[in-house]
Scaffold this motif. Sequence first.
Motif, PDB file in Angstrom:
ATOM      1  N   ILE A   1     -57.399  -7.000  32.951  1.00 45.53           N
ATOM      2  CA  ILE A   1     -56.146  -6.609  32.297  1.00 45.53           C
ATOM      3  C   ILE A   1     -55.224  -5.902  33.288  1.00 45.53           C
ATOM      4  CG2 ILE A   1     -55.161  -5.050  30.564  1.00 45.53           C
ATOM      5  CD1 ILE A   1     -57.585  -5.667  28.806  1.00 45.53           C
ATOM      6  N   THR A   2     -55.795  -5.043  34.104  1.00 49.48           N
ATOM      7  CA  THR A   2     -54.996  -4.327  35.102  1.00 49.48           C
ATOM      8  C   THR A   2     -54.365  -5.293  36.096  1.00 49.48           C
ATOM      9  OG1 THR A   2     -56.449  -2.393  34.908  1.00 49.48           O
ATOM     10  CG2 THR A   2     -55.051  -2.530  36.865  1.00 49.48           C
ATOM     11  N   LEU A   3     -55.122  -6.286  36.543  1.00 46.86           N
ATOM     12  CA  LEU A   3     -54.586  -7.288  37.470  1.00 46.86           C
ATOM     13  C   LEU A   3     -53.413  -8.040  36.843  1.00 46.86           C
ATOM     14  CD1 LEU A   3     -57.850  -8.798  39.022  1.00 46.86           C
ATOM     15  CD2 LEU A   3     -56.100  -7.478  40.218  1.00 46.86           C
ATOM     16  N   LEU A   4     -53.562  -8.428  35.588  1.00 45.38           N
ATOM     17  CA  LEU A   4     -52.487  -9.154  34.914  1.00 45.38           C
ATOM     18  C   LEU A   4     -51.243  -8.284  34.750  1.00 45.38           C
ATOM     19  CD1 LEU A   4     -54.422 -11.140  32.150  1.00 45.38           C
ATOM     20  CD2 LEU A   4     -53.454 -12.016  34.271  1.00 45.38           C
ATOM     21  N   CYS A   5     -51.448  -7.033  34.392  1.00 44.88           N
ATOM     22  CA  CYS A   5     -50.305  -6.122  34.231  1.00 44.88           C
ATOM     23  C   CYS A   5     -49.590  -5.899  35.560  1.00 44.88           C
ATOM     24  CB  CYS A   5     -50.779  -4.788  33.653  1.00 44.88           C
ATOM     25  SG  CYS A   5     -51.305  -4.876  31.925  1.00 44.88           S
ATOM     26  N   GLU A   6     -50.357  -5.778  36.628  1.00 46.31           N
ATOM     27  CA  GLU A   6     -49.760  -5.618  37.954  1.00 46.31           C
ATOM     28  C   GLU A   6     -48.922  -6.838  38.313  1.00 46.31           C
ATOM     29  OE1 GLU A   6     -49.818  -3.208  40.247  1.00 46.31           O
ATOM     30  OE2 GLU A   6     -51.055  -1.777  39.136  1.00 46.31           O
ATOM     31  N   LEU A   7     -49.430  -8.017  37.999  1.00 49.83           N
ATOM     32  CA  LEU A   7     -48.699  -9.247  38.312  1.00 49.83           C
ATOM     33  C   LEU A   7     -47.408  -9.359  37.512  1.00 49.83           C
ATOM     34  CD1 LEU A   7     -51.644 -11.823  38.490  1.00 49.83           C
ATOM     35  CD2 LEU A   7     -50.086 -11.241  40.350  1.00 49.83           C
ATOM     36  N   ILE A   8     -47.453  -8.943  36.258  1.00 48.45           N
ATOM     37  CA  ILE A   8     -46.294  -9.109  35.379  1.00 48.45           C
ATOM     38  C   ILE A   8     -45.232  -8.046  35.629  1.00 48.45           C
ATOM     39  CG2 ILE A   8     -45.547  -9.060  32.960  1.00 48.45           C
ATOM     40  CD1 ILE A   8     -48.304 -10.247  32.247  1.00 48.45           C
ATOM     41  N   VAL A   9     -45.657  -6.818  35.813  1.00 44.76           N
ATOM     42  CA  VAL A   9     -44.713  -5.693  35.836  1.00 44.76           C
ATOM     43  C   VAL A   9     -44.304  -5.301  37.250  1.00 44.76           C
ATOM     44  CG1 VAL A   9     -44.374  -3.286  35.179  1.00 44.76           C
ATOM     45  CG2 VAL A   9     -45.622  -4.833  33.653  1.00 44.76           C
ATOM     46  N   GLU A  10     -45.278  -5.189  38.137  1.00 45.09           N
ATOM     47  CA  GLU A  10     -44.994  -4.650  39.465  1.00 45.09           C
ATOM     48  C   GLU A  10     -44.264  -5.671  40.340  1.00 45.09           C
ATOM     49  OE1 GLU A  10     -45.409  -1.637  40.302  1.00 45.09           O
ATOM     50  OE2 GLU A  10     -46.649  -0.927  38.640  1.00 45.09           O
ATOM     51  N   ASP A  11     -43.412  -5.148  41.201  1.00 47.99           N
ATOM     52  CA  ASP A  11     -42.699  -5.980  42.181  1.00 47.99           C
ATOM     53  C   ASP A  11     -43.505  -5.976  43.473  1.00 47.99           C
ATOM     54  OD1 ASP A  11     -40.864  -7.493  43.508  1.00 47.99           O
ATOM     55  OD2 ASP A  11     -39.459  -5.837  43.877  1.00 47.99           O
ATOM     56  N   ILE A  12     -44.330  -7.005  43.640  1.00 50.92           N
ATOM     57  CA  ILE A  12     -45.232  -7.057  44.791  1.00 50.92           C
ATOM     58  C   ILE A  12     -44.905  -8.267  45.654  1.00 50.92           C
ATOM     59  CG2 ILE A  12     -47.122  -5.813  43.683  1.00 50.92           C
ATOM     60  CD1 ILE A  12     -48.364  -8.407  42.881  1.00 50.92           C
TER      61      ILE A  12
ATOM     62  N   THR B   1     -49.357 -11.004  48.409  1.00 54.74           N
ATOM     63  CA  THR B   1     -50.211 -10.133  47.592  1.00 54.74           C
ATOM     64  C   THR B   1     -50.322 -10.665  46.170  1.00 54.74           C
ATOM     65  OG1 THR B   1     -49.449  -8.235  48.900  1.00 54.74           O
ATOM     66  CG2 THR B   1     -50.574  -7.764  46.824  1.00 54.74           C
ATOM     67  N   GLU B   2     -49.222 -11.183  45.659  1.00 54.02           N
ATOM     68  CA  GLU B   2     -49.232 -11.762  44.311  1.00 54.02           C
ATOM     69  C   GLU B   2     -50.185 -12.951  44.236  1.00 54.02           C
ATOM     70  OE1 GLU B   2     -46.085 -13.691  41.076  1.00 54.02           O
ATOM     71  OE2 GLU B   2     -45.369 -12.814  42.963  1.00 54.02           O
ATOM     72  N   PHE B   3     -50.169 -13.786  45.277  1.00 58.76           N
ATOM     73  CA  PHE B   3     -51.070 -14.944  45.312  1.00 58.76           C
ATOM     74  C   PHE B   3     -52.529 -14.491  45.324  1.00 58.76           C
ATOM     75  CE2 PHE B   3     -53.596 -17.949  47.854  1.00 58.76           C
ATOM     76  CZ  PHE B   3     -53.472 -19.081  47.061  1.00 58.76           C
ATOM     77  N   VAL B   4     -52.815 -13.463  46.115  1.00 55.67           N
ATOM     78  CA  VAL B   4     -54.183 -12.933  46.174  1.00 55.67           C
ATOM     79  C   VAL B   4     -54.607 -12.399  44.810  1.00 55.67           C
ATOM     80  CG1 VAL B   4     -55.653 -11.140  47.170  1.00 55.67           C
ATOM     81  CG2 VAL B   4     -54.074 -12.405  48.635  1.00 55.67           C
ATOM     82  N   PHE B   5     -53.712 -11.686  44.147  1.00 52.51           N
ATOM     83  CA  PHE B   5     -54.010 -11.155  42.814  1.00 52.51           C
ATOM     84  C   PHE B   5     -54.297 -12.283  41.825  1.00 52.51           C
ATOM     85  CE2 PHE B   5     -52.680  -6.509  42.195  1.00 52.51           C
ATOM     86  CZ  PHE B   5     -53.099  -6.169  43.473  1.00 52.51           C
ATOM     87  N   ILE B   6     -53.502 -13.346  41.902  1.00 48.86           N
ATOM     88  CA  ILE B   6     -53.690 -14.481  40.991  1.00 48.86           C
ATOM     89  C   ILE B   6     -55.050 -15.129  41.217  1.00 48.86           C
ATOM     90  CG2 ILE B   6     -52.881 -16.808  40.419  1.00 48.86           C
ATOM     91  CD1 ILE B   6     -50.032 -15.812  40.966  1.00 48.86           C
TER      92      ILE B   6
END
Length: 207
Positions: A86-97, A101-106
């Motif tokens: 859930i934290t990973l998804l929230c970071e992807l949606i809300v944070e400007d990264i 880094t976004e690809f790694v998170f996905i």
Amino acid sequence: MLLACSIMSTYQAFQSGLSYLNQMFVSILDKSRHHNGKPINRKDVLNLGFIYRQHNILSYYILHDDKNTWSQSLYYYALISIPINITLLCELIVEDIPAQTEFVFIVIAVIHAITGVIPFMALAHVSRSFHKIRDHILPMQLQLKRNYLRTKLKYDDLYERLMHGKKIAFTFGYLGNLTYRGLFEAFLGYIAAFFLMMGFYMKEHSS
């Protein structure tokens, strides 16, 4: 990942045995039906006794080993992995990264979800396979001769346990049974937790 591999090996061990027992049971029933309802012979009754014993043995291993081995492991795995996802998804949606880094998170989120969902669904399928035989027990009882009373009573007992007894399934510790219904309820809890976490993230960004 190690837990997921262990779960899949456990699934293979139980599912292969259950599939064999269920297929044998259905084949005995179908053979009797194809012979115009001819009563089941002595050899098939012995096979029914074998199926009954093996089903009980596998059930015991599920209920006993689950309590001693799997239940707490699955509980803590769910307790830790769900907030992480859930934290990973929230970071992807809300944070400007950054894009990299976004690809790694996905990638991490997808791998994490796959290694969590597939093993849990496999164990839920094991529970379904355990209870699948109950749909054929009543028709089988009609095919058994009266002099096979012991076999009829055994399957009466099995039917009652499958219908009204303790669910033959792995568990998430205190969260409940690991069945398809249990997974659906867990998914609803995941959605609720996701929106709750998103609310915190949005509130933090708006302030």
